[in-house]
Motif scaffolding. Structure first.
Motif, short mmCIF file in Angstrom:
data_model
loop_
_atom_site.label_atom_id
_atom_site.label_comp_id
_atom_site.label_asym_id
_atom_site.label_seq_id
_atom_site.Cartn_x
_atom_site.Cartn_y
_atom_site.Cartn_z
N LEU A 69 -12.86 7.19 2.70
CA LEU A 69 -12.04 8.28 3.21
C LEU A 69 -11.13 8.72 2.09
O LEU A 69 -10.43 7.91 1.49
CB LEU A 69 -11.18 7.82 4.38
CG LEU A 69 -11.86 7.64 5.72
CD1 LEU A 69 -10.86 7.15 6.76
CD2 LEU A 69 -12.54 8.89 6.18
N GLN A 70 -11.16 10.00 1.78
CA GLN A 70 -10.24 10.55 0.79
C GLN A 70 -9.15 11.27 1.55
O GLN A 70 -9.34 12.36 2.08
CB GLN A 70 -10.96 11.51 -0.14
CG GLN A 70 -10.04 12.09 -1.19
CD GLN A 70 -10.78 13.02 -2.13
OE1 GLN A 70 -11.99 13.06 -2.18
NE2 GLN A 70 -10.02 13.79 -2.87
N LEU A 71 -8.00 10.64 1.62
CA LEU A 71 -6.87 11.21 2.32
C LEU A 71 -6.27 12.32 1.48
O LEU A 71 -6.33 12.31 0.25
CB LEU A 71 -5.83 10.13 2.60
CG LEU A 71 -6.33 8.96 3.44
CD1 LEU A 71 -5.25 7.89 3.56
CD2 LEU A 71 -6.79 9.40 4.79
N PRO A 72 -5.67 13.32 2.13
CA PRO A 72 -5.06 14.41 1.38
C PRO A 72 -3.86 13.91 0.57
O PRO A 72 -3.21 12.94 0.95
CB PRO A 72 -4.64 15.40 2.46
CG PRO A 72 -4.66 14.66 3.73
CD PRO A 72 -5.55 13.48 3.57
N ALA A 73 -3.61 14.58 -0.52
CA ALA A 73 -2.43 14.25 -1.33
C ALA A 73 -1.17 14.53 -0.53
O ALA A 73 -1.13 15.51 0.23
CB ALA A 73 -2.43 15.06 -2.61
N PRO A 74 -0.17 13.68 -0.65
CA PRO A 74 1.07 13.94 0.08
C PRO A 74 1.71 15.26 -0.37
O PRO A 74 1.63 15.62 -1.55
CB PRO A 74 1.96 12.76 -0.27
CG PRO A 74 1.26 11.97 -1.31
CD PRO A 74 -0.12 12.52 -1.48
N THR A 75 2.30 15.95 0.57
CA THR A 75 2.97 17.20 0.24
C THR A 75 4.42 16.91 -0.10
O THR A 75 5.04 15.99 0.43
CB THR A 75 2.89 18.19 1.41
OG1 THR A 75 3.46 17.57 2.57
CG2 THR A 75 1.46 18.58 1.70
N ARG A 76 4.94 17.70 -1.00
CA ARG A 76 6.35 17.54 -1.40
C ARG A 76 7.21 18.45 -0.56
O ARG A 76 6.84 19.58 -0.27
CB ARG A 76 6.52 17.87 -2.86
CG ARG A 76 5.79 16.90 -3.74
CD ARG A 76 6.06 17.20 -5.18
NE ARG A 76 5.32 16.23 -5.99
CZ ARG A 76 5.39 16.15 -7.27
NH1 ARG A 76 6.17 17.00 -7.94
NH2 ARG A 76 4.72 15.26 -7.93
N SER A 77 8.37 17.96 -0.20
CA SER A 77 9.30 18.77 0.61
C SER A 77 10.19 19.59 -0.26
O SER A 77 10.55 19.29 -1.32
CB SER A 77 10.17 17.87 1.48
OG SER A 77 9.36 17.05 2.26
#
Length: 77
Positions: A69-77
């Motif tokens: 599973l390739q999880l999405p990169a975390p988004t920056r706030s």
């Protein structure tokens, strides 16, 4: 390695072509026949709910192929 993209709306894409989830068992069986060493990566779009992923897991669990599973990169706030 074969990469299957799971879109935010639950749609699947393989080689940039849409595929139906019900096509996964036949696809996985064919990959297993052609090359049992094939790896499959399920690449998730950022907005995919975990419930959609859980609905697909049984398709991959029934195979002896390695699945990542390739999880999405975390988004920056």
């Amino acid at each position: 390695m074969i990469v299957i993209h799971l879109e935010a709306d639950g749609g699947l894409r393989l080689w940039n072509q849409p595929i139906e989830p019900l096509m996964l068992p036949a696809l996985i069986a064919r990959l297993n026949r052609l090359d049992p060493g094939t790896r499959i990566r399920l690449s998730l779009a950022p907005q995919v709910s975990w419930g959609v992923v859980q609905d697909l897991i049984p398709f991959f669990n029934s195979s002896s192929l390695d699945v990542d599973l390739q999880l999405p990169a975390p988004t920056r706030s």
